[in-house]
Enzyme design. Structure first.
Site, PDB file in Angstrom:
ATOM      1  N   ASP A  14       0.851  -1.198   0.000  1.00  0.00           N
ATOM      2  CA  ASP A  14       0.000   0.000   0.000  1.00  0.00           C
ATOM      3  C   ASP A  14       0.889   1.250   0.000  1.00  0.00           C
ATOM      4  O   ASP A  14       1.890   1.304   0.720  1.00  0.00           O
ATOM      5  CB  ASP A  14      -0.893  -0.031   1.248  1.00  0.00           C
ATOM      6  CG  ASP A  14      -2.016   0.994   1.187  1.00  0.00           C
ATOM      7  OD1 ASP A  14      -2.459   1.321   0.074  1.00  0.00           O
ATOM      8  OD2 ASP A  14      -2.460   1.445   2.267  1.00  0.00           O
ATOM      9  N   ASP A  35       2.588   4.895  -5.387  1.00  0.00           N
ATOM     10  CA  ASP A  35       1.902   6.166  -5.129  1.00  0.00           C
ATOM     11  C   ASP A  35       2.805   7.323  -5.556  1.00  0.00           C
ATOM     12  O   ASP A  35       3.645   7.794  -4.794  1.00  0.00           O
ATOM     13  CB  ASP A  35       1.545   6.274  -3.641  1.00  0.00           C
ATOM     14  CG  ASP A  35       0.819   7.572  -3.321  1.00  0.00           C
ATOM     15  OD1 ASP A  35       0.650   8.411  -4.236  1.00  0.00           O
ATOM     16  OD2 ASP A  35       0.433   7.756  -2.152  1.00  0.00           O
ATOM     17  N   HIS A 107      -7.655  10.221   4.632  1.00  0.00           N
ATOM     18  CA  HIS A 107      -7.173   9.137   5.499  1.00  0.00           C
ATOM     19  C   HIS A 107      -7.441   9.511   6.960  1.00  0.00           C
ATOM     20  O   HIS A 107      -7.388  10.682   7.323  1.00  0.00           O
ATOM     21  CB  HIS A 107      -5.664   8.924   5.321  1.00  0.00           C
ATOM     22  CG  HIS A 107      -5.296   8.209   4.049  1.00  0.00           C
ATOM     23  ND1 HIS A 107      -4.966   8.853   2.898  1.00  0.00           N
ATOM     24  CD2 HIS A 107      -5.195   6.888   3.772  1.00  0.00           C
ATOM     25  CE1 HIS A 107      -4.677   7.967   1.963  1.00  0.00           C
ATOM     26  NE2 HIS A 107      -4.811   6.761   2.455  1.00  0.00           N
ATOM     27  N   GLY A 139     -11.211   4.762   3.623  1.00  0.00           N
ATOM     28  CA  GLY A 139     -12.546   4.154   3.682  1.00  0.00           C
ATOM     29  C   GLY A 139     -13.199   4.160   5.062  1.00  0.00           C
ATOM     30  O   GLY A 139     -14.382   3.852   5.184  1.00  0.00           O
ATOM     31  N   VAL A 160      -9.619   0.234   4.157  1.00  0.00           N
ATOM     32  CA  VAL A 160     -10.088   0.581   5.499  1.00  0.00           C
ATOM     33  C   VAL A 160      -9.006   0.203   6.501  1.00  0.00           C
ATOM     34  O   VAL A 160      -8.646  -0.965   6.608  1.00  0.00           O
ATOM     35  CB  VAL A 160     -11.391  -0.185   5.847  1.00  0.00           C
ATOM     36  CG1 VAL A 160     -11.855   0.178   7.249  1.00  0.00           C
ATOM     37  CG2 VAL A 160     -12.483   0.091   4.829  1.00  0.00           C
ATOM     38  N   ASN A 161      -8.483   1.166   7.186  1.00  0.00           N
ATOM     39  CA  ASN A 161      -7.461   0.897   8.193  1.00  0.00           C
ATOM     40  C   ASN A 161      -7.863   1.460   9.559  1.00  0.00           C
ATOM     41  O   ASN A 161      -7.953   0.724  10.541  1.00  0.00           O
ATOM     42  CB  ASN A 161      -6.125   1.500   7.740  1.00  0.00           C
ATOM     43  CG  ASN A 161      -5.034   1.287   8.759  1.00  0.00           C
ATOM     44  OD1 ASN A 161      -5.027   0.292   9.471  1.00  0.00           O
ATOM     45  ND2 ASN A 161      -4.115   2.235   8.862  1.00  0.00           N
TER      46      ASN A 161
END
Ligand code: 13P
Length: 217
Positions: A14, A35, A107, A139, A160-161
């Site tokens: 990620d 990214d 985030h 998310g 989703v973290n």
């Protein structure tokens, strides 16, 4: 195999840096995110292209990210980052497998004055990029109805973290506040961390139900 896992599992990097993406490709990950959103668009295109070639030569999928326009720099607190659909098209055309693009998402915890997801921009990105699966970062804490609308407009992966971290912390705090770490061998990390781990599982299951990902593997 020993764990009897019956669904395909991806090992995905990620928010990888340029060097990080290269290292994980070499290490045999099945999927990487490069990214390059903080680079000027030309440099993002150049580097993403290179990562795509490298990853695809090994059968590894690539998620790329387009930089944001507006946001805090314009003093628009709470609107999150918003991508330019034309730039999304440029990055999507590089042969990537999925695309992360800002549509007002943030985030971490959403501020009280958050403006919500920008469906107008999402619709334009979806139109510009065609079948490209879109990725929604940040998310956690997005209302269910917004999530469903985002999925209907091309969002195919949702990260989703923070919500998982919050339920883990709550369950672990409860365990300790109830003094369970001081009963028997409750101090054993396998016991102490179990409630948090179980709480993450419940959270993930709820998200899978909401996202419609059950039985899709
Ligand atoms: P949250 O921590 O806000 O859920 O964001 C997760 C994420 O997008 C990781 O890339």
């Amino acid at each position: 195999e020993e764990l009897n896992i019956t669904v395909p599992v991806a090992l995905h990097l990620d928010h990888g840096s340029y060097e990080g993406a290269k290292k994980t490709i070499a290490a045999g990950f099945s999927s990487v995110m490069f990214d390059g959103s903080h680079y000027p668009i030309e440099e993002n295109i150049e580097k993403t292209k290179e990562i795509v070639e490298l990853a695809h030569s090994k059968g590894i999928s690539v998620e790329a990210e387009v930089g944001a326009i507006g946001g805090e720099e314009d003093g628009v607190v709470g609107s999150g980052e918003v991508a330019d659909p034309a730039e999304c098209k440029q990055i999507a055309d590089l042969g990537i497998d999925f695309l992360a693009a800002g549509i007002g998402n943030i985030h971490g915890k959403y501020p009280a004055n958050w403006a919500g997801l920008n469906f107008e921009v999402l619709g334009k990105i979806n139109e510009a990029t065609g079948d490209m699966p879109l990725v929604l970062h940040g998310g956690s804490g997005i209302p269910d109805e917004m999530i469903k609308e985002a999925i209907s407009l091309g969002v195919a992966k949702i990260n989703v973290n923070t919500e998982c971290q919050l339920v883990f912390a709550d369950a672990t705090r409860k365990y300790i506040e109830e003094g369970k770490d001081q009963q028997g061998k409750g101090y054993d990390p396998r016991k102490l961390l179990a409630p948090g781990f179980e709480a993450i599982k419940v959270c993930v299951k709820e998200k899978m139900e909401l996202f419609g990902s059950i039985g899709q593997a």
